[in-house]
Design a protein around this motif. Structure first.
Motif, PDB file in Angstrom:
ATOM      1  N   SER A  19      16.102  29.545  25.581  1.00  0.00           N
ATOM      2  CA  SER A  19      16.893  28.730  24.645  1.00  0.00           C
ATOM      3  C   SER A  19      18.311  28.520  25.313  1.00  0.00           C
ATOM      4  CB  SER A  19      16.999  29.048  23.191  1.00  0.00           C
ATOM      5  OG  SER A  19      17.638  30.193  23.127  1.00  0.00           O
ATOM      6  N   ARG A  20      18.885  29.485  26.186  1.00  0.00           N
ATOM      7  CA  ARG A  20      20.202  29.688  26.711  1.00  0.00           C
ATOM      8  C   ARG A  20      20.202  29.331  28.157  1.00  0.00           C
ATOM      9  NH1 ARG A  20      19.306  32.083  22.149  1.00  0.00           N
ATOM     10  NH2 ARG A  20      21.026  32.328  20.599  1.00  0.00           N
ATOM     11  N   LEU A  21      19.333  28.771  28.646  1.00  0.00           N
ATOM     12  CA  LEU A  21      19.024  28.811  30.232  1.00  0.00           C
ATOM     13  C   LEU A  21      20.361  28.155  30.779  1.00  0.00           C
ATOM     14  CD1 LEU A  21      16.736  29.491  32.020  1.00  0.00           C
ATOM     15  CD2 LEU A  21      15.961  26.749  31.982  1.00  0.00           C
ATOM     16  N   ASP A  22      21.092  27.184  30.043  1.00  0.00           N
ATOM     17  CA  ASP A  22      22.180  26.643  30.585  1.00  0.00           C
ATOM     18  C   ASP A  22      23.493  27.501  30.827  1.00  0.00           C
ATOM     19  OD1 ASP A  22      22.530  26.576  27.596  1.00  0.00           O
ATOM     20  OD2 ASP A  22      23.502  24.808  27.595  1.00  0.00           O
ATOM     21  N   ASP A  23      23.425  28.782  29.887  1.00  0.00           N
ATOM     22  CA  ASP A  23      24.444  29.642  29.990  1.00  0.00           C
ATOM     23  C   ASP A  23      24.434  30.482  31.355  1.00  0.00           C
ATOM     24  OD1 ASP A  23      26.243  31.515  29.393  1.00  0.00           O
ATOM     25  OD2 ASP A  23      25.476  32.263  27.697  1.00  0.00           O
ATOM     26  N   HIS A  24      25.453  30.263  32.176  1.00  0.00           N
ATOM     27  CA  HIS A  24      25.333  30.946  33.304  1.00  0.00           C
ATOM     28  C   HIS A  24      25.895  32.341  33.263  1.00  0.00           C
ATOM     29  CE1 HIS A  24      29.015  28.761  33.575  1.00  0.00           C
ATOM     30  NE2 HIS A  24      29.399  29.793  34.704  1.00  0.00           N
ATOM     31  N   HIS A  25      26.395  32.744  32.209  1.00  0.00           N
ATOM     32  CA  HIS A  25      27.224  33.909  32.104  1.00  0.00           C
ATOM     33  C   HIS A  25      26.331  35.003  31.543  1.00  0.00           C
ATOM     34  CE1 HIS A  25      31.239  32.454  32.760  1.00  0.00           C
ATOM     35  NE2 HIS A  25      30.897  31.234  32.139  1.00  0.00           N
ATOM     36  N   ILE A  26      24.830  34.597  31.267  1.00  0.00           N
ATOM     37  CA  ILE A  26      24.159  35.800  30.555  1.00  0.00           C
ATOM     38  C   ILE A  26      23.843  36.731  31.634  1.00  0.00           C
ATOM     39  CG2 ILE A  26      21.621  36.195  29.896  1.00  0.00           C
ATOM     40  CD1 ILE A  26      21.729  33.492  28.878  1.00  0.00           C
ATOM     41  N   LEU A  86      22.902  27.218  36.731  1.00  0.00           N
ATOM     42  CA  LEU A  86      23.270  27.805  37.820  1.00  0.00           C
ATOM     43  C   LEU A  86      24.615  27.348  38.221  1.00  0.00           C
ATOM     44  CD1 LEU A  86      20.017  27.055  39.989  1.00  0.00           C
ATOM     45  CD2 LEU A  86      21.096  29.400  39.190  1.00  0.00           C
ATOM     46  N   SER A  87      25.371  27.119  37.534  1.00  0.00           N
ATOM     47  CA  SER A  87      26.928  26.966  37.444  1.00  0.00           C
ATOM     48  C   SER A  87      27.594  25.733  38.442  1.00  0.00           C
ATOM     49  CB  SER A  87      27.708  28.123  37.626  1.00  0.00           C
ATOM     50  OG  SER A  87      27.382  28.705  38.907  1.00  0.00           O
ATOM     51  N   SER A  88      26.935  25.507  39.389  1.00  0.00           N
ATOM     52  CA  SER A  88      27.665  24.303  40.285  1.00  0.00           C
ATOM     53  C   SER A  88      26.189  23.803  41.221  1.00  0.00           C
ATOM     54  CB  SER A  88      28.746  24.987  41.215  1.00  0.00           C
ATOM     55  OG  SER A  88      28.165  25.966  42.342  1.00  0.00           O
ATOM     56  N   ALA A  89      26.670  22.602  41.904  1.00  0.00           N
ATOM     57  CA  ALA A  89      25.410  22.027  42.828  1.00  0.00           C
ATOM     58  C   ALA A  89      25.634  22.967  44.081  1.00  0.00           C
ATOM     59  CB  ALA A  89      26.195  20.728  43.092  1.00  0.00           C
ATOM     60  N   ASN A  91      25.852  26.275  44.303  1.00  0.00           N
ATOM     61  CA  ASN A  91      25.003  27.495  43.845  1.00  0.00           C
ATOM     62  C   ASN A  91      23.658  27.176  43.824  1.00  0.00           C
ATOM     63  OD1 ASN A  91      24.380  30.426  43.441  1.00  0.00           O
ATOM     64  ND2 ASN A  91      24.496  29.582  40.993  1.00  0.00           N
ATOM     65  N   LEU A  92      23.374  25.958  43.096  1.00  0.00           N
ATOM     66  CA  LEU A  92      21.997  25.401  42.952  1.00  0.00           C
ATOM     67  C   LEU A  92      21.411  25.217  44.436  1.00  0.00           C
ATOM     68  CD1 LEU A  92      20.674  23.004  40.538  1.00  0.00           C
ATOM     69  CD2 LEU A  92      20.155  22.771  43.027  1.00  0.00           C
ATOM     70  N   ARG A  93      22.090  24.592  45.227  1.00  0.00           N
ATOM     71  CA  ARG A  93      21.583  24.077  46.674  1.00  0.00           C
ATOM     72  C   ARG A  93      21.241  25.509  47.360  1.00  0.00           C
ATOM     73  NH1 ARG A  93      25.662  20.167  46.340  1.00  0.00           N
ATOM     74  NH2 ARG A  93      24.564  18.252  46.169  1.00  0.00           N
ATOM     75  N   ARG A  94      22.088  26.502  47.360  1.00  0.00           N
ATOM     76  CA  ARG A  94      21.806  27.715  47.954  1.00  0.00           C
ATOM     77  C   ARG A  94      20.747  28.697  47.295  1.00  0.00           C
ATOM     78  NH1 ARG A  94      23.690  32.903  46.815  1.00  0.00           N
ATOM     79  NH2 ARG A  94      24.913  32.187  45.265  1.00  0.00           N
ATOM     80  N   ARG A  95      20.542  28.656  45.996  1.00  0.00           N
ATOM     81  CA  ARG A  95      19.507  29.511  45.501  1.00  0.00           C
ATOM     82  C   ARG A  95      18.225  28.647  45.653  1.00  0.00           C
ATOM     83  NH1 ARG A  95      20.664  34.354  43.041  1.00  0.00           N
ATOM     84  NH2 ARG A  95      22.976  34.437  42.255  1.00  0.00           N
ATOM     85  N   PHE A  96      18.329  27.352  45.736  1.00  0.00           N
ATOM     86  CA  PHE A  96      17.150  26.554  45.773  1.00  0.00           C
ATOM     87  C   PHE A  96      16.483  26.632  47.472  1.00  0.00           C
ATOM     88  CE2 PHE A  96      14.655  22.635  46.317  1.00  0.00           C
ATOM     89  CZ  PHE A  96      13.796  22.448  45.000  1.00  0.00           C
ATOM     90  N   HIS A  97      17.258  26.605  48.312  1.00  0.00           N
ATOM     91  CA  HIS A  97      17.170  26.655  49.730  1.00  0.00           C
ATOM     92  C   HIS A  97      16.603  28.157  49.980  1.00  0.00           C
ATOM     93  CE1 HIS A  97      17.366  26.975  53.961  1.00  0.00           C
ATOM     94  NE2 HIS A  97      17.011  25.614  54.106  1.00  0.00           N
TER      95      HIS A  97
END
Length: 112
Positions: A19-26, A86-89, A91-97
């Motif tokens: 329910s808090r997936l969008d909270d990148h500070h968890i 994932l806070s930024s594009a 970071n998302l791209r890096r993690r995704f790749h």
């Protein structure tokens, strides 16, 4: 938090996290606090029950949400990154790749 045993079910914690997936500070400390145990106890019990440490489990849920949004929407990568915590594009791209050995754009194209 205590160092005592965790409740029998991780379901309340997992629901709380999703329910808090969008909270990148968890953090693991936040998860432990919610569960009423120490971070070490949480990590041990979580890994024992789910086969992954809590931070890794959360990252995998975020990547699954990313895949779903790439498959089902035309949202920009920056918007998806914010929605999945994932806070930024970048970071998302890096993690995704790292996880899928492809880019979000290439992944999305495979579903069009």
């Amino acid at each position: 938090p205590t160092t005592g045993p965790m409740p029998d079910s991780l379901a309340p914690l997992l629901e709380w996290l999703l329910s808090r997936l969008d909270d990148h500070h968890i953090t693991v400390e936040d998860m432990a606090g919610y569960s009423g145990v120490s971070p070490r106890t949480l990590t041990r019990q979580f890994t024992s029950r789910l086969g992954l440490p809590p931070a890794r489990w959360l990252l995998e849920r975020r990547l699954a949400a990313t895949r779903a949004l790439l498959e089902e929407t035309d949202l920009p990568v920056e918007t998806i990154a914010t929605r999945v915590g994932l806070s930024s594009a970048v970071n998302l791209r890096r993690r995704f790749h790292t996880a899928l050995h492809t880019t979000p754009a290439a992944y999305r194209r495979s579903f069009r």
